[in-house]
Design a protein around this motif. Sequence first.
Motif, PDB file in Angstrom:
ATOM      1  N   LEU A  17       0.824  -1.074   0.016  1.00  0.00           N
ATOM      2  CA  LEU A  17      -0.040   0.169  -0.003  1.00  0.00           C
ATOM      3  C   LEU A  17       1.018   1.178   0.079  1.00  0.00           C
ATOM      4  O   LEU A  17       0.616   2.316  -0.671  1.00  0.00           O
ATOM      5  N   VAL A  18       1.905   1.264   0.746  1.00  0.00           N
ATOM      6  CA  VAL A  18       2.802   2.249   0.836  1.00  0.00           C
ATOM      7  C   VAL A  18       3.498   2.453  -0.405  1.00  0.00           C
ATOM      8  O   VAL A  18       3.486   3.633  -1.065  1.00  0.00           O
ATOM      9  N   THR A  19       3.943   1.502  -1.121  1.00  0.00           N
ATOM     10  CA  THR A  19       4.598   1.436  -2.508  1.00  0.00           C
ATOM     11  C   THR A  19       3.542   2.213  -3.468  1.00  0.00           C
ATOM     12  O   THR A  19       3.997   2.915  -4.171  1.00  0.00           O
ATOM     13  N   ALA A  20       2.476   1.661  -3.621  1.00  0.00           N
ATOM     14  CA  ALA A  20       1.437   2.284  -4.478  1.00  0.00           C
ATOM     15  C   ALA A  20       0.983   3.589  -4.220  1.00  0.00           C
ATOM     16  O   ALA A  20       1.260   4.300  -5.105  1.00  0.00           O
ATOM     17  N   ALA A  21       0.842   4.116  -3.029  1.00  0.00           N
ATOM     18  CA  ALA A  21       0.855   5.479  -2.525  1.00  0.00           C
ATOM     19  C   ALA A  21       2.022   6.170  -3.033  1.00  0.00           C
ATOM     20  O   ALA A  21       1.735   7.252  -3.608  1.00  0.00           O
ATOM     21  N   LYS A  22       3.301   5.936  -3.001  1.00  0.00           N
ATOM     22  CA  LYS A  22       4.319   6.692  -3.160  1.00  0.00           C
ATOM     23  C   LYS A  22       4.616   6.820  -4.703  1.00  0.00           C
ATOM     24  O   LYS A  22       5.053   7.925  -5.020  1.00  0.00           O
ATOM     25  N   ALA A  23       3.788   6.115  -5.546  1.00  0.00           N
ATOM     26  CA  ALA A  23       3.853   5.824  -6.923  1.00  0.00           C
ATOM     27  C   ALA A  23       2.918   7.165  -7.463  1.00  0.00           C
ATOM     28  O   ALA A  23       3.024   7.591  -8.507  1.00  0.00           O
ATOM     29  N   LEU A  24       1.941   7.668  -6.462  1.00  0.00           N
ATOM     30  CA  LEU A  24       0.848   8.691  -6.954  1.00  0.00           C
ATOM     31  C   LEU A  24       1.200   9.882  -6.441  1.00  0.00           C
ATOM     32  O   LEU A  24       0.640  10.940  -6.760  1.00  0.00           O
ATOM     33  N   ILE A  25       2.070  10.080  -5.196  1.00  0.00           N
ATOM     34  CA  ILE A  25       2.543  11.401  -4.424  1.00  0.00           C
ATOM     35  C   ILE A  25       3.654  11.902  -4.877  1.00  0.00           C
ATOM     36  O   ILE A  25       4.466  11.380  -5.574  1.00  0.00           O
ATOM     37  N   GLY A  84      -9.301  15.732  -2.866  1.00  0.00           N
ATOM     38  CA  GLY A  84      -9.345  16.819  -3.674  1.00  0.00           C
ATOM     39  C   GLY A  84      -8.240  17.732  -3.254  1.00  0.00           C
ATOM     40  O   GLY A  84      -8.250  18.841  -4.040  1.00  0.00           O
ATOM     41  N   TYR A  85      -7.308  17.531  -2.293  1.00  0.00           N
ATOM     42  CA  TYR A  85      -6.463  18.723  -1.960  1.00  0.00           C
ATOM     43  C   TYR A  85      -5.294  18.436  -3.246  1.00  0.00           C
ATOM     44  O   TYR A  85      -5.028  17.316  -3.728  1.00  0.00           O
ATOM     45  N   ILE A  86      -4.921  19.530  -3.581  1.00  0.00           N
ATOM     46  CA  ILE A  86      -4.221  19.800  -4.918  1.00  0.00           C
ATOM     47  C   ILE A  86      -2.377  19.930  -4.535  1.00  0.00           C
ATOM     48  O   ILE A  86      -1.792  19.070  -5.177  1.00  0.00           O
ATOM     49  N   HIS A  87      -2.171  20.538  -3.650  1.00  0.00           N
ATOM     50  CA  HIS A  87      -0.773  20.901  -3.231  1.00  0.00           C
ATOM     51  C   HIS A  87      -0.231  20.006  -2.058  1.00  0.00           C
ATOM     52  O   HIS A  87      -0.441  20.519  -1.098  1.00  0.00           O
ATOM     53  N   VAL A  88      -0.088  18.705  -2.280  1.00  0.00           N
ATOM     54  CA  VAL A  88       0.494  17.665  -1.151  1.00  0.00           C
ATOM     55  C   VAL A  88       1.891  17.139  -1.346  1.00  0.00           C
ATOM     56  O   VAL A  88       1.984  16.943  -2.505  1.00  0.00           O
ATOM     57  N   GLN A  89       2.505  17.329  -0.332  1.00  0.00           N
ATOM     58  CA  GLN A  89       4.087  16.696  -0.302  1.00  0.00           C
ATOM     59  C   GLN A  89       4.311  15.870   0.833  1.00  0.00           C
ATOM     60  O   GLN A  89       3.503  16.226   1.866  1.00  0.00           O
ATOM     61  N   SER A  90       5.049  15.007   0.775  1.00  0.00           N
ATOM     62  CA  SER A  90       5.262  14.137   1.849  1.00  0.00           C
ATOM     63  C   SER A  90       6.721  14.186   2.025  1.00  0.00           C
ATOM     64  O   SER A  90       7.237  14.214   0.924  1.00  0.00           O
ATOM     65  N   LEU A  91       7.344  14.137   3.180  1.00  0.00           N
ATOM     66  CA  LEU A  91       8.721  14.271   3.425  1.00  0.00           C
ATOM     67  C   LEU A  91       9.408  12.849   3.350  1.00  0.00           C
ATOM     68  O   LEU A  91       9.217  12.041   4.045  1.00  0.00           O
TER      69      LEU A  91
END
Length: 126
Positions: free
Chosen positions: A7-15, A96-103
């Motif tokens: 799930l984390v790997t899939a999320a990281k591919a999209l964020i 629907g948030y547009i400007h999202v980043q993960s550290l």
Amino acid sequence: MKTAHDLVTAAKALIREVSLDDAEHAIREADVLLDVREADEFAAGHLPGALHISRGMLEFKLAGTPELSSRDLKVVLYCKTGGRAALAAKALLDMGYIHVQSLAGGFDAWAAAGHPLARPSLPAFD
């Protein structure tokens, strides 16, 4: 069956993950810095200026807090090493948030690089 790692790997591919080198700039430019770790982790130390909303309550707290409901807020999220933040970032994109980043690397990478940390002071019971 998918694992948490899947799930984390899939999320990281999209964020969008922001590198440690670019983190300070991203945080300065953000409207909100969210720590999605648990309360005890936050209390032990966090990035200066971070707002604590644990991963399990994120969607509910965002929906219930008018100041955080604008979908064009610039948001940077972090957790301990990046997994929960990646899942949280994906959830925000789904909301629907547009400007999202993960550290990338999370709190552990930030601390290991010697960046500043905040620790709440406890009252003295003298």
